[in-house]
Design an enzyme around this catalytic site. Structure first.
Site, PDB file in Angstrom:
ATOM      1  N   ASP A  97       1.078  -1.061   0.020  1.00 46.16           N
ATOM      2  CA  ASP A  97       0.020  -0.004   0.150  1.00 46.16           C
ATOM      3  C   ASP A  97       0.951   1.292  -0.072  1.00 46.16           C
ATOM      4  O   ASP A  97       0.381   2.248   0.846  1.00 46.16           O
ATOM      5  CB  ASP A  97      -1.051   0.009   1.285  1.00 46.16           C
ATOM      6  CG  ASP A  97      -2.180  -0.759   0.770  1.00 46.16           C
ATOM      7  OD1 ASP A  97      -2.476  -0.843  -0.267  1.00 46.16           O
ATOM      8  OD2 ASP A  97      -2.581  -1.735   1.739  1.00 46.16           O
ATOM      9  N   ASP A 157      -7.470  -3.645  -4.619  1.00 46.41           N
ATOM     10  CA  ASP A 157      -7.584  -2.418  -4.063  1.00 46.41           C
ATOM     11  C   ASP A 157      -6.209  -1.623  -4.583  1.00 46.41           C
ATOM     12  O   ASP A 157      -6.068  -0.574  -4.833  1.00 46.41           O
ATOM     13  CB  ASP A 157      -7.083  -2.420  -2.551  1.00 46.41           C
ATOM     14  CG  ASP A 157      -8.199  -3.295  -2.061  1.00 46.41           C
ATOM     15  OD1 ASP A 157      -8.601  -4.333  -2.445  1.00 46.41           O
ATOM     16  OD2 ASP A 157      -8.456  -3.175  -0.829  1.00 46.41           O
TER      17      ASP A 157
END
Ligand code: GLY
Length: 384
Positions: A97, A157
């Protein structure tokens, strides 16, 4: 859908309110960050850990762009220092991320103020992400020990982490970041989208051969359902991929994913956390999924042919009004976030998640809500 579009006046009021709330909340959150999700609508302070702290810094930058308040700039710069320290010391960066964390904090700082610290931190974060690219399968491994069979997967994501790599290629002149991002996007698009245009949250590959194995959920209700936020990551991810790569396939994918999302909304237009649930359900909503989808629709409207651009902009403005009317925080006494009724994770008989941030604010919901209002107000140059 009968819900009207948000008007210019309603947008302006909500945009102004969001900035005022950020100006209020920055007093509490400069040296520390808000936690990922609130508890009874109030965030507790957190160190710069987890995948979520960049959203708050992104909100400060959005408010700074809007108000030019130097206090906001100073606060965001203090946080950029913290992000540089985090990547130098490799604190909780053992995951994919990096884009969520560094695009909205450090790339934003570089784009808005020319911050060399921001640039340095963001390039280091891009390098950190590059270590997670798996040649066998051609994807960025989301979590866990690299190459381990039980973690050899991508998650939808991650499409939002790819803009950091496109930016890193521009900033450094090295095309390899962009090449790997493009490879990952192609792999993700090929496997996570089902024939009915719903999406898998995660997809496993064989670490020996790189062959596709299976799609399973992590945060959705069940493996075969459409987790609302995952579908939204697909919508905004395809728009941001098109922005960089101009592959017409992504226009088509965007329309299919968005149509599925719109067709499965309840009548008040605020999605349940998973599209297995519809009008009449007692399950919680995930307002953040809607905010993410609105940003994707407003981004893609820049590139679509006129009629489609008009359609998706109009739908985005309806969803945005629903968020403003049903989910927006009105005062600091109500919450120290911006957007109520998000769901971070909800346990189900078919997933392994604990309940976390159920019917609460979450920092990405706040950020994307503010970004959506910014986009609805002006021609905005994305931090992505
Ligand atoms: N990217 C993690 C989530 O959406 O919860």
């Amino acid at each position: 859908m009968t819900y009207p579009e948000i008007t210019e006046n309603e947008t302006a009021k909500a945009y102004e309110k969001a900035a005022q709330l950020v100006i209020h909340n920055v007093k509490e959150f400069t040296e520390v960050f808000p936690d990922s999700s609130s508890v009874n609508q109030f965030y507790k302070p957190s160190e710069n850990v987890e995948w979520t702290t960049g959203f708050w810094t992104g909100e400060i930058w959005l408010a700074y762009e809007q108000t030019k308040d130097e206090q906001l700039r100073k606060a965001a710069e203090i946080e950029v220092d913290s992000f540089l320290d985090r990547i130098i010391k490799k604190i909780d960066v053992n995951h994919h991320d990096m884009g969520f964390l560094y695009s909205l904090s450090c790339v934003a700082a570089y784009k808005l103020t020319g911050s060399e610290k921001g640039k340095k931190a963001a390039v280091m974060a891009a390098d950190n992400l590059m270590e997670r690219f798996q040649e066998k399968g051609q994807f960025f491994q989301a979590w866990g020990q690299l190459g381990a069979k039980d973690n050899y997967r991508l998650i939808i994501d991650c499409l939002l982490n790819m803009p950091l790599l496109f930016w890193a290629s521009e900033a450094t002149g090295n095309p390899v970041y962009k090449e790997k991002a493009e490879a990952h996007i192609k792999t993700a698009m090929k496997y996570v989208i089902r024939p009915d245009h719903s999406t898998y949250h995660t997809y496993f590959f064989d670490p020996e051969t790189g062959e596709p194995v299976k799609g399973v959920t992590h945060q959705g209700y069940r493996d075969g359902s459409a987790w609302a936020r995952g579908q939204a990551w697909g919508i905004y991810g395809s728009a941001l991929s098109y922005r960089r790569l101009r592959d017409p396939e992504y226009l088509d994918i965007f329309c299919k994913l968005t149509d599925y999302f719109l067709e499965h909304l309840p009548s008040d237009l605020v999605p349940y956390w998973d599209f297995d649930f519809d009008d009449g359900s007692t399950e919680p909503r995930d307002s953040s999924a809607s905010a993410i989808a609105v940003c994707g629709m407003l981004e893609m409207a820049k590139y679509l042919p006129e009629e489609k651009a008009q359609y998706y902009s109009s739908m985005a403005k309806r969803l945005l009004l629903a968020l403003v009317n049903r989910c927006a925080v009105q005062s600091p006494e109500e919450s120290n976030g911006l957007l109520l009724h998000g769901t971070y994770a909800k346990s189900s008989p078919y997933n392994t998640c604990p309940n976390l941030g159920v019917d609460e604010c979450n920092t990405w919901g706040d950020y994307f809500y503010f970004e959506a209002l910014t986009r609805a107000t002006k021609d905005w140059n994305p931090y992505w």
